[in-house]
Design an enzyme around this catalytic site. Structure first.
Site, PDB file in Angstrom:
ATOM      1  N   GLY A   1       0.868  -1.121   0.057  1.00  0.00           N
ATOM      2  CA  GLY A   1       0.277   0.071  -0.200  1.00  0.00           C
ATOM      3  C   GLY A   1       0.761   1.175   0.023  1.00  0.00           C
ATOM      4  O   GLY A   1       2.103   1.311  -0.079  1.00  0.00           O
TER       5      GLY A   1
ATOM      6  N   ILE B   1       1.373   3.480   2.469  1.00  0.00           N
ATOM      7  CA  ILE B   1       2.149   3.856   3.306  1.00  0.00           C
ATOM      8  C   ILE B   1       3.316   2.922   3.448  1.00  0.00           C
ATOM      9  O   ILE B   1       4.682   3.187   3.776  1.00  0.00           O
ATOM     10  CB  ILE B   1       1.382   3.543   4.886  1.00  0.00           C
ATOM     11  CG1 ILE B   1       0.427   4.703   4.878  1.00  0.00           C
ATOM     12  CG2 ILE B   1       2.341   3.688   6.035  1.00  0.00           C
ATOM     13  CD1 ILE B   1      -0.518   4.662   6.192  1.00  0.00           C
TER      14      ILE B   1
ATOM     15  N   ARG C   1      -9.936   5.876   4.783  1.00  0.00           N
ATOM     16  CA  ARG C   1     -11.274   6.706   4.356  1.00  0.00           C
ATOM     17  C   ARG C   1     -10.807   7.456   3.428  1.00  0.00           C
ATOM     18  O   ARG C   1      -9.783   7.980   2.782  1.00  0.00           O
ATOM     19  CB  ARG C   1     -11.438   7.482   5.463  1.00  0.00           C
ATOM     20  CG  ARG C   1     -10.635   8.547   5.697  1.00  0.00           C
ATOM     21  CD  ARG C   1     -11.069   9.402   7.192  1.00  0.00           C
ATOM     22  NE  ARG C   1     -10.034  10.187   7.666  1.00  0.00           N
ATOM     23  CZ  ARG C   1     -10.413  11.479   8.331  1.00  0.00           C
ATOM     24  NH1 ARG C   1     -11.744  11.834   8.412  1.00  0.00           N
ATOM     25  NH2 ARG C   1      -9.582  12.314   8.832  1.00  0.00           N
TER      26      ARG C   1
ATOM     27  N   GLY D   1      -3.305   1.285  10.886  1.00  0.00           N
ATOM     28  CA  GLY D   1      -4.718   1.141  10.346  1.00  0.00           C
ATOM     29  C   GLY D   1      -5.862   1.741  11.044  1.00  0.00           C
ATOM     30  O   GLY D   1      -5.942   1.196  12.279  1.00  0.00           O
ATOM     31  N   ASN D   2      -6.607   2.353  10.487  1.00  0.00           N
ATOM     32  CA  ASN D   2      -7.654   3.203  11.088  1.00  0.00           C
ATOM     33  C   ASN D   2      -8.953   2.426  11.477  1.00  0.00           C
ATOM     34  O   ASN D   2      -9.274   1.435  10.470  1.00  0.00           O
ATOM     35  CB  ASN D   2      -8.206   4.241  10.384  1.00  0.00           C
ATOM     36  CG  ASN D   2      -7.036   5.546  10.701  1.00  0.00           C
ATOM     37  OD1 ASN D   2      -6.808   5.677  11.989  1.00  0.00           O
ATOM     38  ND2 ASN D   2      -6.642   6.179   9.877  1.00  0.00           N
TER      39      ASN D   2
ATOM     40  N   ASP E   1      -0.297  12.789  15.021  1.00  0.00           N
ATOM     41  CA  ASP E   1      -0.873  13.674  15.590  1.00  0.00           C
ATOM     42  C   ASP E   1       0.210  14.531  16.438  1.00  0.00           C
ATOM     43  O   ASP E   1       0.148  15.810  16.575  1.00  0.00           O
ATOM     44  CB  ASP E   1      -2.037  13.107  16.479  1.00  0.00           C
ATOM     45  CG  ASP E   1      -2.659  12.393  15.806  1.00  0.00           C
ATOM     46  OD1 ASP E   1      -3.257  12.540  14.843  1.00  0.00           O
ATOM     47  OD2 ASP E   1      -2.960  11.061  16.167  1.00  0.00           O
TER      48      ASP E   1
ATOM     49  N   ARG F   1       2.092  16.542  14.162  1.00  0.00           N
ATOM     50  CA  ARG F   1       1.533  17.651  13.536  1.00  0.00           C
ATOM     51  C   ARG F   1       1.487  18.777  14.861  1.00  0.00           C
ATOM     52  O   ARG F   1       1.578  19.936  14.484  1.00  0.00           O
ATOM     53  CB  ARG F   1      -0.007  17.151  13.504  1.00  0.00           C
ATOM     54  CG  ARG F   1       0.227  16.360  12.007  1.00  0.00           C
ATOM     55  CD  ARG F   1      -1.081  15.584  11.658  1.00  0.00           C
ATOM     56  NE  ARG F   1      -1.196  14.994  10.639  1.00  0.00           N
ATOM     57  CZ  ARG F   1      -2.201  14.124  10.245  1.00  0.00           C
ATOM     58  NH1 ARG F   1      -3.226  13.781  11.115  1.00  0.00           N
ATOM     59  NH2 ARG F   1      -2.064  13.417   9.037  1.00  0.00           N
TER      60      ARG F   1
ATOM     61  N   HIS G   1      -7.260   8.708  18.011  1.00  0.00           N
ATOM     62  CA  HIS G   1      -6.688   9.324  16.631  1.00  0.00           C
ATOM     63  C   HIS G   1      -7.892   9.794  15.634  1.00  0.00           C
ATOM     64  O   HIS G   1      -8.328   8.834  15.015  1.00  0.00           O
ATOM     65  CB  HIS G   1      -5.691   8.258  16.064  1.00  0.00           C
ATOM     66  CG  HIS G   1      -5.269   8.550  14.822  1.00  0.00           C
ATOM     67  ND1 HIS G   1      -4.618   9.609  14.310  1.00  0.00           N
ATOM     68  CD2 HIS G   1      -5.565   8.200  13.291  1.00  0.00           C
ATOM     69  CE1 HIS G   1      -4.470  10.006  13.039  1.00  0.00           C
ATOM     70  NE2 HIS G   1      -5.214   8.877  12.411  1.00  0.00           N
TER      71      HIS G   1
HETATM   72  P1  NAD Z   1      -3.790   1.710   0.954  1.00  0.00           P
HETATM   73  O1  NAD Z   1      -4.884   1.383   0.463  1.00  0.00           O
HETATM   74  O2  NAD Z   1      -2.596   2.555   0.037  1.00  0.00           O
HETATM   75  O3  NAD Z   1      -2.789   0.276   1.490  1.00  0.00           O
HETATM   76  C1  NAD Z   1      -3.280  -0.449   2.271  1.00  0.00           C
HETATM   77  C2  NAD Z   1      -2.900  -1.810   2.081  1.00  0.00           C
HETATM   78  O4  NAD Z   1      -3.449  -2.901   2.868  1.00  0.00           O
HETATM   79  C3  NAD Z   1      -3.422  -2.360   0.642  1.00  0.00           C
HETATM   80  O5  NAD Z   1      -2.228  -2.732  -0.264  1.00  0.00           O
HETATM   81  C4  NAD Z   1      -4.333  -3.667   0.730  1.00  0.00           C
HETATM   82  O6  NAD Z   1      -4.068  -4.732  -0.149  1.00  0.00           O
HETATM   83  C5  NAD Z   1      -3.524  -3.799   2.287  1.00  0.00           C
HETATM   84  N1  NAD Z   1      -4.406  -4.924   3.240  1.00  0.00           N
HETATM   85  C6  NAD Z   1      -5.943  -4.714   3.362  1.00  0.00           C
HETATM   86  N2  NAD Z   1      -6.474  -5.685   4.005  1.00  0.00           N
HETATM   87  C7  NAD Z   1      -5.425  -6.336   4.570  1.00  0.00           C
HETATM   88  C8  NAD Z   1      -5.093  -7.553   5.499  1.00  0.00           C
HETATM   89  N3  NAD Z   1      -6.023  -7.883   6.079  1.00  0.00           N
HETATM   90  N4  NAD Z   1      -3.921  -7.901   5.479  1.00  0.00           N
HETATM   91  C9  NAD Z   1      -2.952  -7.404   4.815  1.00  0.00           C
HETATM   92  N5  NAD Z   1      -3.129  -6.248   4.115  1.00  0.00           N
HETATM   93  C10 NAD Z   1      -4.208  -5.969   3.763  1.00  0.00           C
HETATM   94  O7  NAD Z   1      -3.747   2.526   2.394  1.00  0.00           O
HETATM   95  P2  NAD Z   1      -2.677   3.018   3.213  1.00  0.00           P
HETATM   96  O8  NAD Z   1      -2.753   4.551   2.713  1.00  0.00           O
HETATM   97  O9  NAD Z   1      -1.515   2.624   3.075  1.00  0.00           O
HETATM   98  O10 NAD Z   1      -3.417   3.416   4.622  1.00  0.00           O
HETATM   99  C11 NAD Z   1      -3.232   2.090   5.547  1.00  0.00           C
HETATM  100  C12 NAD Z   1      -4.315   2.302   6.562  1.00  0.00           C
HETATM  101  O11 NAD Z   1      -3.439   3.337   7.479  1.00  0.00           O
HETATM  102  C13 NAD Z   1      -5.613   2.995   6.431  1.00  0.00           C
HETATM  103  O12 NAD Z   1      -6.297   2.294   7.470  1.00  0.00           O
HETATM  104  C14 NAD Z   1      -5.448   4.553   6.901  1.00  0.00           C
HETATM  105  O13 NAD Z   1      -6.548   5.152   7.187  1.00  0.00           O
HETATM  106  C15 NAD Z   1      -4.349   4.379   8.076  1.00  0.00           C
HETATM  107  N6  NAD Z   1      -3.580   5.610   8.425  1.00  0.00           N
HETATM  108  C16 NAD Z   1      -3.341   5.715   9.804  1.00  0.00           C
HETATM  109  C17 NAD Z   1      -2.697   6.834  10.177  1.00  0.00           C
HETATM  110  C18 NAD Z   1      -2.406   7.048  11.652  1.00  0.00           C
HETATM  111  O14 NAD Z   1      -1.971   8.170  11.934  1.00  0.00           O
HETATM  112  N7  NAD Z   1      -2.938   6.100  12.570  1.00  0.00           N
HETATM  113  C19 NAD Z   1      -2.249   7.838   9.185  1.00  0.00           C
HETATM  114  C20 NAD Z   1      -2.550   7.420   7.987  1.00  0.00           C
HETATM  115  C21 NAD Z   1      -2.888   6.341   7.507  1.00  0.00           C
HETATM  116  C1  LMR Z   2      -4.313  10.675   9.244  1.00  0.00           C
HETATM  117  O1  LMR Z   2      -4.351  11.187  10.272  1.00  0.00           O
HETATM  118  O2  LMR Z   2      -3.761  11.388   8.154  1.00  0.00           O
HETATM  119  C2  LMR Z   2      -4.758   9.259   8.922  1.00  0.00           C
HETATM  120  O3  LMR Z   2      -5.409   8.781   9.840  1.00  0.00           O
HETATM  121  C3  LMR Z   2      -5.559   9.280   7.573  1.00  0.00           C
HETATM  122  C4  LMR Z   2      -7.115   9.923   7.865  1.00  0.00           C
HETATM  123  O4  LMR Z   2      -7.925   9.160   7.563  1.00  0.00           O
HETATM  124  O5  LMR Z   2      -7.167  11.071   8.277  1.00  0.00           O
END
Ligand code: NAD
Ligand code: LMR
Length: 329
Positions: free
Chosen positions: A15, A17, A95, A133-134, A162, A165, A190
């Site tokens: 993905g 990240i 999201r 993951g959120n 956060d 930021r 978060h």
């Molecule tokens: P993305 O869609 O680019 O990548 C997610 C990847 O996870 C995809 O390649 C998908 O195939 C894979 N995936 C889905 N289900 C899976 C599973 N059960 N097992 C293994 N892999 C699986 O998304 P992203 O932009 O990389 O974001 C990933 C997550 O991180 C999202 O939930 C996003 O909201 C969250 N996020 C959290 C924060 C935070 O501060 N906590 C910040 C940014 C993003």
């Molecule tokens: C963020 O804070 O950037 C991530 O949690 C992605 C989102 O859904 O806001």
């Protein structure tokens, strides 16, 4: 003598990240420039995702990282988490515009039940788990509850983005470098209810409250800017934050493993009851870390405004927890 490699499992490895994260881990940014790593990469079984993962691994190979002692691709968490010392649970649906993170609860909760069980069965008993993951706090709570044979304290959620930021917004307000700020933290979930708290912060050793004596800015600009930054990035990029999220994950694990030298940071961790947060809730707290363990900063005076904000974010987390009761028993 060279250190033995540490096993780092990363989910969602193909993905957005993942693409910012893996190269930095392999470069030693997370665990140290003398610490070899073996990457155990998990993606969904889908042919396209597995093919994309192979592509990322080809690129990792092409970097010839001296610290990369091996890597494997997986579609089953039971093999991906085998003997993992660190597990970064990134894989989940992000999201899109107009959604709140808790809208992802149903879509993503199941993933963390399955992965919590797999960690319980096969990971190192000292595994350090970071849920990205959120909705990150509640997903970490689900994973923790699904892994009764691992210490609950091994499960953490990412509030470091956060925290970072909040640091930048405050530094920009006072026109000082990031490094001038100490003792800042982000309490709670978060989500936009998080409470970025600089009431105890020092800037160049002076109380931040004295330098920023502006309640209106704090309430109407600072807290909403930090709390809604994720949405602002989705709005601007059309995609959720990725490089800054990966950077925060690196910071979180780096500090957990290698220590903060007495400095504060923020981690989402299972509460021990401190500050009236019910035991077991995965909540953002100010912590210091040493010898691979985190400790909540104790003895802080919480003023009435801060208490109100902490109560608000706690209430939201309790609602999320109640919403996943059927999954954690
Ligand atoms: P993305 O869609 O680019 O990548 C997610 C990847 O996870 C995809 O390649 C998908 O195939 C894979 N995936 C889905 N289900 C899976 C599973 N059960 N097992 C293994 N892999 C699986 O998304 P992203 O932009 O990389 O974001 C990933 C997550 O991180 C999202 O939930 C996003 O909201 C969250 N996020 C959290 C924060 C935070 O501060 N906590 C910040 C940014 C993003
Ligand atoms: C963020 O804070 O950037 C991530 O949690 C992605 C989102 O859904 O806001």
């Amino acid at each position: 003598m060279a250190k033995a490699p540490m096993r780092v499992a990363v989910t969602g490895a193909a993905g957005q990240i993942g693409y910012s994260l893996l190269f930095r881990i392999a470069n030693g940014d997370m665990l140290g420039k003398d610490q070899p790593v073996i990457l155990q990469l998990l993606e969904i079984p889908d042919e396209k995702a597995q093919k994309a993962l192979k592509g990322v691994m080809m690129e990792l190979d092409d970097c010839a990282f001296p610290l990369l002692a091996g890597m494997t691709a997986h579609s089953d968490p039971m093999t991906a988490f085998k003997d993992a010392d660190v597990a970064l649970l990134v894989g989940a649906r992000p999201r899109g515009p107009g959604m709140e993170r808790k809208d992802l609860l149903e879509a993503n909760a199941q993933i963390f039940t399955v992965q919590g069980k797999a960690l319980d069965a096969v990971a190192s008993r000292n595994v350090k788990v970071l849920v990205v993951g959120n909705p990150a706090n509640t997903n970490a709570y689900i994973a923790m509850k699904s892994a009764p044979n691992l210490p609950a304290k091994n499960f953490t959620a990412m509030l470091r983005l956060d925290h970072n930021r909040a640091l930048t917004q405050l530094a920009q307000k006072v026109g000082k470098p990031i490094t001038s700020i100490e003792k800042l933290c982000v309490w709670g979930n978060h989500s936009p209810t998080m409470y970025a708290d600089f009431t105890n912060a020092l800037i160049d050793g002076k109380p931040a409250k004295e330098l920023v004596n502006d309640q209106a800015w704090t309430k109407d600009v600072y807290l909403p800017t930090v709390g809604k930054r994720g949405a602002a990035i989705i709005e601007a990029r059309g995609l959720s934050s990725a490089a800054s999220a990966a950077n925060a994950a690196i910071d979180h694990v780096h500090d957990w493993v290698l220590g903060t030298n007495g400095k504060w940071t923020t981690m989402g961790i299972p509460s021990d009851g401190s500050y009236g947060i019910p035991e077991g809730m995965v909540f953002g707290f100010p912590v210091t870390t040493e010898n691979g363990e985190y400790k909540i900063v104790q003895g802080l005076q919480i003023d009435a405004f801060s208490q109100e904000r902490i109560n608000l974010t706690l209430k939201e987390l309790q609602e999320e927890r109640d919403g996943v009761k059927h999954l954690v028993g």
